[in-house]
Design a protein around this motif. Structure first.
Motif, short mmCIF file in Angstrom:
data_model
loop_
_atom_site.label_atom_id
_atom_site.label_comp_id
_atom_site.label_asym_id
_atom_site.label_seq_id
_atom_site.Cartn_x
_atom_site.Cartn_y
_atom_site.Cartn_z
N UNK A 46 32.29 24.13 57.31
CA UNK A 46 32.10 22.84 57.96
C UNK A 46 31.17 22.90 59.17
N UNK A 47 30.88 24.09 59.69
CA UNK A 47 30.17 24.21 60.95
C UNK A 47 28.84 24.93 60.78
N UNK A 48 27.87 24.62 61.62
CA UNK A 48 26.53 25.21 61.49
C UNK A 48 26.58 26.73 61.59
N UNK A 49 27.52 27.26 62.34
CA UNK A 49 27.64 28.71 62.51
C UNK A 49 27.79 29.42 61.17
N UNK A 50 28.45 28.77 60.23
CA UNK A 50 28.77 29.41 58.95
C UNK A 50 27.54 29.62 58.07
N UNK A 51 26.41 29.04 58.44
CA UNK A 51 25.18 29.22 57.66
C UNK A 51 24.41 30.48 58.07
N UNK A 52 24.77 31.09 59.19
CA UNK A 52 23.99 32.19 59.72
C UNK A 52 24.43 33.53 59.13
N UNK A 53 23.51 34.44 58.85
CA UNK A 53 23.83 35.65 58.09
C UNK A 53 24.80 36.60 58.78
N UNK A 54 24.86 36.58 60.11
CA UNK A 54 25.77 37.50 60.81
C UNK A 54 27.19 36.95 60.92
N UNK A 55 27.42 35.74 60.43
CA UNK A 55 28.76 35.14 60.54
C UNK A 55 29.77 35.97 59.75
N UNK B 28 22.96 29.77 69.86
CA UNK B 28 24.31 29.30 69.53
C UNK B 28 24.98 30.26 68.57
N UNK B 29 24.28 30.61 67.49
CA UNK B 29 24.86 31.50 66.49
C UNK B 29 25.08 32.90 67.05
N UNK B 30 24.10 33.42 67.79
CA UNK B 30 24.23 34.77 68.33
C UNK B 30 25.43 34.89 69.26
N UNK B 31 25.57 33.94 70.16
CA UNK B 31 26.68 33.99 71.13
C UNK B 31 28.03 33.88 70.44
N UNK B 32 28.15 32.95 69.52
CA UNK B 32 29.44 32.76 68.86
C UNK B 32 29.78 33.93 67.95
#
Length: 314
Positions: free
Chosen positions: A197-206, A140-144
């Motif tokens: 607000x979203x789980x994506x924002x926790x990932x280091x590449x965001x 999910x994180x990689x794709x987004x």
């Protein structure tokens, strides 16, 4: 002080005949029992002409009239709409040229992409929060993050970037993706992100800067659509804060720039009445010539019912 024990004298009470009184409910407005074998239009006609029974017919009529007149029908939504399985219903209305804009908060791209990629979404938050695994799905994180990089590189909105990414990656279920459908049909799907607000924002590449820029691009697209809302319909489904606030800002921006946006219908659909949707969608924007409706209920019941009524009316 001596208490007064004298009772009121009721003998002079003024009365009137019920036949002369204006009553708010009449037998003519009552619901009618269902008859086996009838069609959907008959079902809608059997609903009482009282409160929500009237409102849901009015909403169906407003959406159908906007579609017939080629006026905008804007569908704003929280991610819960996707999680209740409503994507096929909304996609069908996009393909039928009824819905002309979809707007979602940041959670929408997460659930939409996961459905396109894996055919499933919505993790067990309570079960994964304890060990810190909530929101840590790698794909999910990689794709987004790749889609956000695409948006930055091509100076495009976040919704369009994710939609094109889903199509280009040949994911298994693009036909269930609102974002992919928007890209395929060139119908704007805008994404309005609140950082954190979203789980994506926790990932280091965001990349927050790139995401914010792409979301601002989508706000400009959204505001352009709202500037043409005259005689159209704006629906807010399940967004308690973000989309009602975005709508209010886009509307005042359009009016400030001289666009005539006065005669339109707004609708709020949710299983509870929240302050901001009632204030910023239903009430404030429609003062004057507009009409605002709030229908309380579950998305998985209300959205298919309204969609079916619209399709039958076209």
């Amino acid at each position: 002080m001596t208490p007064d024990n004298t009772h009121l004298d009721f003998s002079g009470l003024k009365t009137y005949s019920i036949h002369d009184r204006n009553s708010l409910v009449s037998r003519k407005d009552f619901a009618r029992p269902w008859q086996k074998g009838k069609d959907l239009k008959t079902f809608l006609d059997t609903l009482p002409s009282i409160l929500a029974g009237n409102d849901i017919r009015s909403v169906i009529q407003a959406v159908a009239a906007a579609a017939r007149g080629q006026h905008p029908v804007c569908f704003a939504m929280g991610g819960h709409v996707i999680k209740t399985g409503m994507a096929p219903i909304i996609i069908d209305l996009m393909e039928k040229q009824v819905i002309t804009l979809v707007a979602m908060n940041g959670s929408g791209i997460i659930h939409d992409l996961e459905v396109a990629l894996a055919g499933r979404t919505s993790e067990d938050v309570a079960g994964s929060l304890g060990d810190g695994s909530f929101g840590m799905a790698r794909e999910t994180a990689d794709c987004l993050n790749q889609a956000i990089a695409r948006a930055e590189e091509k100076h495009m909105g976040l919704g369009r970037a994710v939609g094109e990414f889903i199509l280009e990656q040949d994911m298994p279920y693009p036909h269930l993706s609102l974002l992919a459908t928007g890209a395929r049909l060139t119908i704007p799907v805008t994404v309005h992100v609140a950082i954190g607000t979203d789980i994506l924002h926790m990932h280091p590449r965001f990349n927050a800067a790139a995401c914010g820029q792409a979301s601002l691009h989508d706000f400009h697209t959204f505001a352009s659509q709202i500037s043409r809302l005259e005689q159209g319909v704006f629906i807010n489904a399940g967004s308690a804060v973000i989309l009602p606030e975005v709508f209010l800002k886009a509307l005042t921006l359009a009016r400030n720039l001289g666009h005539h946006v006065e005669d339109f219908t707004t609708v709020n659909l949710d299983f509870i009445r929240h302050y901001r949707p009632m204030t910023n969608v239903v009430n404030r924007p429609t003062r004057g010539k507009g009409r605002g409706f709030s229908i309380v209920g579950h998305h998985e019941l209300l959205i298919p019912l309204i969609a079916a009524g619209v399709i039958e009316s076209l």
